[in-house]
Design an enzyme around this catalytic site. Structure first.
Site, PDB file in Angstrom:
ATOM      1  N   ASN A  13       1.412  -0.680   0.171  1.00  0.00           N
ATOM      2  CA  ASN A  13      -0.022   0.023   0.423  1.00  0.00           C
ATOM      3  C   ASN A  13       0.647   1.515  -0.038  1.00  0.00           C
ATOM      4  OD1 ASN A  13      -2.079   2.474   0.800  1.00  0.00           O
ATOM      5  ND2 ASN A  13      -1.997   1.712   2.420  1.00  0.00           N
ATOM      6  N   TRP A  14       0.638   2.199  -1.043  1.00  0.00           N
ATOM      7  CA  TRP A  14       2.259   3.159  -1.164  1.00  0.00           C
ATOM      8  C   TRP A  14       1.394   3.967  -1.077  1.00  0.00           C
ATOM      9  CZ3 TRP A  14       4.123   2.369  -7.240  1.00  0.00           C
ATOM     10  CH2 TRP A  14       5.007   1.213  -7.138  1.00  0.00           C
ATOM     11  N   LYS A  15      -0.042   4.268  -0.476  1.00  0.00           N
ATOM     12  CA  LYS A  15      -0.719   5.894  -0.343  1.00  0.00           C
ATOM     13  C   LYS A  15      -0.301   6.862  -0.840  1.00  0.00           C
ATOM     14  CE  LYS A  15       0.210   3.260   4.369  1.00  0.00           C
ATOM     15  NZ  LYS A  15      -0.086   3.682   5.770  1.00  0.00           N
ATOM     16  N   HIS A  99      -9.320   0.498   4.513  1.00  0.00           N
ATOM     17  CA  HIS A  99      -8.506   1.465   5.463  1.00  0.00           C
ATOM     18  C   HIS A  99      -8.293   2.602   6.577  1.00  0.00           C
ATOM     19  CE1 HIS A  99      -4.039   2.881   5.763  1.00  0.00           C
ATOM     20  NE2 HIS A  99      -3.947   1.928   5.610  1.00  0.00           N
ATOM     21  N   GLU A 101      -6.506   4.559   7.926  1.00  0.00           N
ATOM     22  CA  GLU A 101      -7.218   6.091   7.327  1.00  0.00           C
ATOM     23  C   GLU A 101      -7.848   6.917   6.792  1.00  0.00           C
ATOM     24  OE1 GLU A 101      -2.979   5.567   5.416  1.00  0.00           O
ATOM     25  OE2 GLU A 101      -2.337   5.136   7.178  1.00  0.00           O
ATOM     26  N   GLU A 171      -5.502  -4.938  10.249  1.00  0.00           N
ATOM     27  CA  GLU A 171      -4.472  -4.035  11.124  1.00  0.00           C
ATOM     28  C   GLU A 171      -4.810  -3.079  12.128  1.00  0.00           C
ATOM     29  OE1 GLU A 171      -1.903  -2.501   6.673  1.00  0.00           O
ATOM     30  OE2 GLU A 171      -4.006  -1.165   6.805  1.00  0.00           O
ATOM     31  N   GLY A 177       2.908   1.992  10.452  1.00  0.00           N
ATOM     32  CA  GLY A 177       4.070   3.526  10.715  1.00  0.00           C
ATOM     33  C   GLY A 177       4.075   3.536  12.158  1.00  0.00           C
ATOM     34  N   SER A 217       3.578  -2.393  10.184  1.00  0.00           N
ATOM     35  CA  SER A 217       5.018  -2.417  10.238  1.00  0.00           C
ATOM     36  C   SER A 217       5.383  -3.609  10.063  1.00  0.00           C
ATOM     37  CB  SER A 217       5.157  -2.061  11.522  1.00  0.00           C
ATOM     38  OG  SER A 217       4.824  -0.652  12.155  1.00  0.00           O
ATOM     39  N   GLY A 238       2.863  -0.717   4.003  1.00  0.00           N
ATOM     40  CA  GLY A 238       3.291   0.202   4.197  1.00  0.00           C
ATOM     41  C   GLY A 238       4.400   0.477   3.818  1.00  0.00           C
ATOM     42  N   GLY A 239       5.132   1.139   4.982  1.00  0.00           N
ATOM     43  CA  GLY A 239       5.993   1.489   4.427  1.00  0.00           C
ATOM     44  C   GLY A 239       7.167   0.883   3.641  1.00  0.00           C
TER      45      GLY A 239
HETATM   46  P1  PGA Z   1       2.847   0.248   7.491  1.00  0.00           P
HETATM   47  O1  PGA Z   1       1.962   0.389   7.325  1.00  0.00           O
HETATM   48  O2  PGA Z   1       4.074  -1.436   6.601  1.00  0.00           O
HETATM   49  O3  PGA Z   1       3.782   1.511   7.344  1.00  0.00           O
HETATM   50  O4  PGA Z   1       2.873   0.190   9.302  1.00  0.00           O
HETATM   51  C1  PGA Z   1       0.578  -0.798   6.815  1.00  0.00           C
HETATM   52  C2  PGA Z   1      -1.106   0.067   5.929  1.00  0.00           C
HETATM   53  O5  PGA Z   1      -1.016   0.973   6.600  1.00  0.00           O
HETATM   54  O6  PGA Z   1      -1.501  -0.989   5.217  1.00  0.00           O
END
Ligand code: PGA
Length: 254
Positions: A13-15, A99, A101, A171, A177, A217, A238-239
């Site tokens: 997930n590149w956000k 998600h 967010e 999640e 993050g 993470s 994500g990251g």
């Molecule tokens: P993260 O994000 O791996 O940076 O914690 C995961 C996500 O939000 O899908």
């Protein structure tokens, strides 16, 4: 590693990261690293602006493309929204829905999630549906209650046939993050609960087929132990998905 009951999925997930040029060069770097990968499905979710270019770069490879959100409506006066048929046309096979967010910054409710799942299914997209508790909810021992509520609302009125191909992503918000991953055992508890919920509502066949990914993470250093858990069928990253080397190291967890 023992044979798995379900084909795993590793999704990035590149956000709100990567220009079109950066996204395409990521794809060119990733493709040779995963060319021979057959043990898991690989999905990347770029921002809307890069979807078409990434889908073209991924064409003919084993990399699939996901949107990060979808509108519940097919078309209409919804400024800023993108519909499921539009995602399909841009080359998506999957879409992330609900998600944390989106829930946090765009006030998305379980009802929105439900409508978005229906829109995605109708357009032939595979939803990756995110659920998970906040730190406050975990500390107040509300994890089970929250997951039950998100599951009941998000999957309301769907049939077992519709639910089987859906991918669920557990999640925990406190792990996203933050560098603070759930331990494999803590994650497994929630995954087991989610599979029981699928079983209770939609039957054994659906619960055996539905993939449940862990997100929060995930890194090359912790993926292996997570994947040893019986009910963890992959990861939503994500990251660590933003760099082709670390994402491919996660894909090659085995
Ligand atoms: P993260 O994000 O791996 O940076 O914690 C995961 C996500 O939000 O899908």
């Amino acid at each position: 590693m023992a044979t798995r009951p379900r084909p795993p999925v590793i999704a990035g997930n590149w956000k709100m990261y990567k220009t079109i040029a950066e996204a395409v060069s990521f794809l060119e770097a990733l493709k040779p690293k995963v060319r021979d990968t057959t043990h898991c499905e690989i999905v990347v979710a770029p921002p809307f602006t890069a979807l078409r270019a990434v889908a073209s770069a991924a064409d003919g490879s084993n990399i699939r493309v996901a949107g990060q959100d979808v509108a519940p409506e097919k078309e209409g006066a919804y400024t800023g929204d993108i519909s499921a048929p539009m995602l399909r046309e841009a080359g998506c096979t999957h879409v992330i829905i609900g998600h944390s967010e989106r829930r946090q910054y765009h006030q998305e409710t379980d009802e929105d999630v439900n409508r978005k799942i229906r829109a995605a299914l109708e357009a032939g997209l595979t939803p990756i549906v995110c659920v998970g508790e906040t730190l406050d909810e975990r500390e107040r021992n509300q994890t089970e209650k929250v997951l039950k509520r998100q599951f009941a609302g998000g999957f309301k009125g769907l049939t077992g046939q519709e639910v089987s191909p859906i991918i669920i992503a557990y999640e925990p918000v406190w792990a996203i993050g933050t560098g603070r991953t759930a331990t494999p055992e803590t994650a497994e508890e929630s995954h087991r609960l989610l599979r029981e919920l699928v079983n209770g509502r939609f039957g054994k066949e659906s619960s055996q087929q539905t993939r449940i990914l862990y997100g929060g993470s995930v890194k090359p250093e912790n993926i292996r132990k997570l994947m040893e858990q019986q009910d963890i069928d992959g990861a939503l990253v994500g990251g660590a998905s933003l760099n082709a080397d670390s994402f491919s190291a996660i894909v090659h967890y085995d």
